[in-house]
Write an enzyme that holds these catalytic residues in place. Sequence first.
Site, short mmCIF file in Angstrom:
data_model
loop_
_atom_site.label_atom_id
_atom_site.label_comp_id
_atom_site.label_asym_id
_atom_site.label_seq_id
_atom_site.Cartn_x
_atom_site.Cartn_y
_atom_site.Cartn_z
N HIS A 178 0.83 -1.21 0.00
CA HIS A 178 0.00 0.00 0.00
C HIS A 178 0.87 1.26 0.00
O HIS A 178 0.66 2.19 -0.81
CB HIS A 178 -0.90 -0.04 1.23
N GLU A 179 1.87 1.32 0.89
CA GLU A 179 2.67 2.53 1.03
C GLU A 179 3.55 2.78 -0.19
O GLU A 179 3.81 3.94 -0.56
CB GLU A 179 3.53 2.45 2.29
N ASP B 245 -9.49 9.27 -6.59
CA ASP B 245 -8.05 9.13 -6.73
C ASP B 245 -7.51 9.62 -8.06
O ASP B 245 -6.30 9.56 -8.30
CB ASP B 245 -7.64 7.67 -6.50
N VAL C 283 -7.79 8.23 -10.89
CA VAL C 283 -7.48 7.10 -11.78
C VAL C 283 -8.78 6.65 -12.43
O VAL C 283 -9.75 6.33 -11.72
CB VAL C 283 -6.81 5.94 -11.02
N ASP D 196 -5.29 -7.37 5.12
CA ASP D 196 -4.38 -7.92 4.12
C ASP D 196 -4.98 -9.09 3.36
O ASP D 196 -4.75 -9.26 2.17
CB ASP D 196 -3.08 -8.37 4.78
#
Length: 549
Positions: free
Chosen positions: A230-231, A252, A254, A290
């Site tokens: 993610h980061e 976002d 996108v 996750d």
Amino acid sequence: MLLKKISLNIIFIGLALMISAQNKMPEPCGTDSIHQHLLNTDPEYASRRQKINEKILDWEKNNIEYGRGNVLTIPVVVHVLYNAQSENISDAQIHSQITALNRDYRMLNADISQVPNEFKSLIADVEIEFCLADTDPNGNATSGITRKYTSSSYLGSSNSYYYSSQGGQTAWDRDKYLNFWVCNISGGILAYAYFPGAGSAYDGIVVDSKYFGTIGSVQYPYNKGRTAVHEVGHWLNLPHIWGSSVGCSTDDGVADTPDSYDSYFGCPSYPQYSCGTSDMFMNYMDYANDACTFMYSLGQKQRMRSAIFSYRSGLLTSGGCASGGNTGGGPGSGTGGQGNINCNLTPLPFVEDFEGVVFPPQGFSINNPDNAFTWERNTQAGYNSTASAYIDNANYSSNGESDELIMPLFDISSATQLSISFDYAYKLWSVSGYSDTLEVLISNNCSNNYQSIWKTYGQNLVTTNPYYITSSWTPSGNSDWNQVSLNLTPYLSGDTLSIKFRNITDYENNLYLDNINVDFAIPTAIEDKKTDNEWKKFALFLYGGKIYE
């Protein structure tokens, strides 16, 4: 410079308070809060961000097909900053994070099959791989890992993490390396990253040690390495999938990620709707657990690769992985080299008797996928001692769970023969056919690509009489233990050797391990305590009077 440093300290101190004040779950990612503070307080940062973002978006628009089919490799350095020994994560745990990055950025994750049909056509192989650097900024050989003790309990909650004089570690050249700082962060924050345009001193990613990697000290539900996945998205200019604020008026940017009102936590059931569309909550840039995020989209791929070509292009000619680097190994590990230079090696011979109070011992790590019962130190029983490693299978309510005790990585470059011996103790709980399993596995590839060399269960695992007891069992003396000695000489095919012990649960009883000895001696046969007649009696008892020869 002083004013900027004070400004950053203010945001770090206030970050946990800002997050906890919101009327929703705490944000596991601190990127947005830090980014917004810098926009509000540093006019130079705001100007840089605008220009860089325009440049990246322009590149994205005019170079849609550029570089497709070419895998881009990012050299990585991991700075481990620890106050407690539990924060000094193992090399194996770091390698597991590199593996996870390569798995997810190359679309090699098995759970990709769980992406709903409506989004399957948008799944992207981002064609980015990551390697632990094998060459440092001065051209010297490196493992790609630095380690430093710090007197600060929560170094990641201040800007001291990138100041060597304040207990941190100075960043390697951000134009040539992706810097990870792994340390303790307060306030429920898992990690944070800086978008392109951040200051060179702190441009990189900070991750709490409990959420970095897939083995060792990682904690559920962020135990599949996807906090860093993610980061890295932020570091490559991806916002959160719902945008910079709650609501349907921002997203976002996108095109192929649907508008989403807000973040998702836990494991949402599909479908979830907001802003008039089905939400892509299984995207790595959301906040789901996750185990419930599986994909990047084609549009996100283009955004991240554009960020590399237009802003972080120095990574492509870095030389940080001049010898191939280390891509973590294992399934989904990418295609980079596996140079042994990236392994921190332990010399031989080696003995571990678990008499020390620290567990796991120095150099060891634990893989505990379900974050339930796992290997721990026992102070009531040992062979010729009162200490051993054990796992509480008697209270382990799950079947088929694997827990691994991973030994340090050994240097076998000069070995011509080798053996391992260990003592273990085990007794069944019942005679109903269940039995836990003990297995020994080895790897010649920096703790990757393990193969099983010894495995036992059932009557062959039991070490004492009577063979079962319907309660949690502890050995009462040396007669309850067996010793195993294995010849490792046939496995001396490389310069390194990793060994791990695997316990597999099956509703039975406690398993104890002691006195692990890796030596250059050739093993002699170890006579089992039980006679053939005793084994036959046990088989008669287990199988209703029938013996299977």
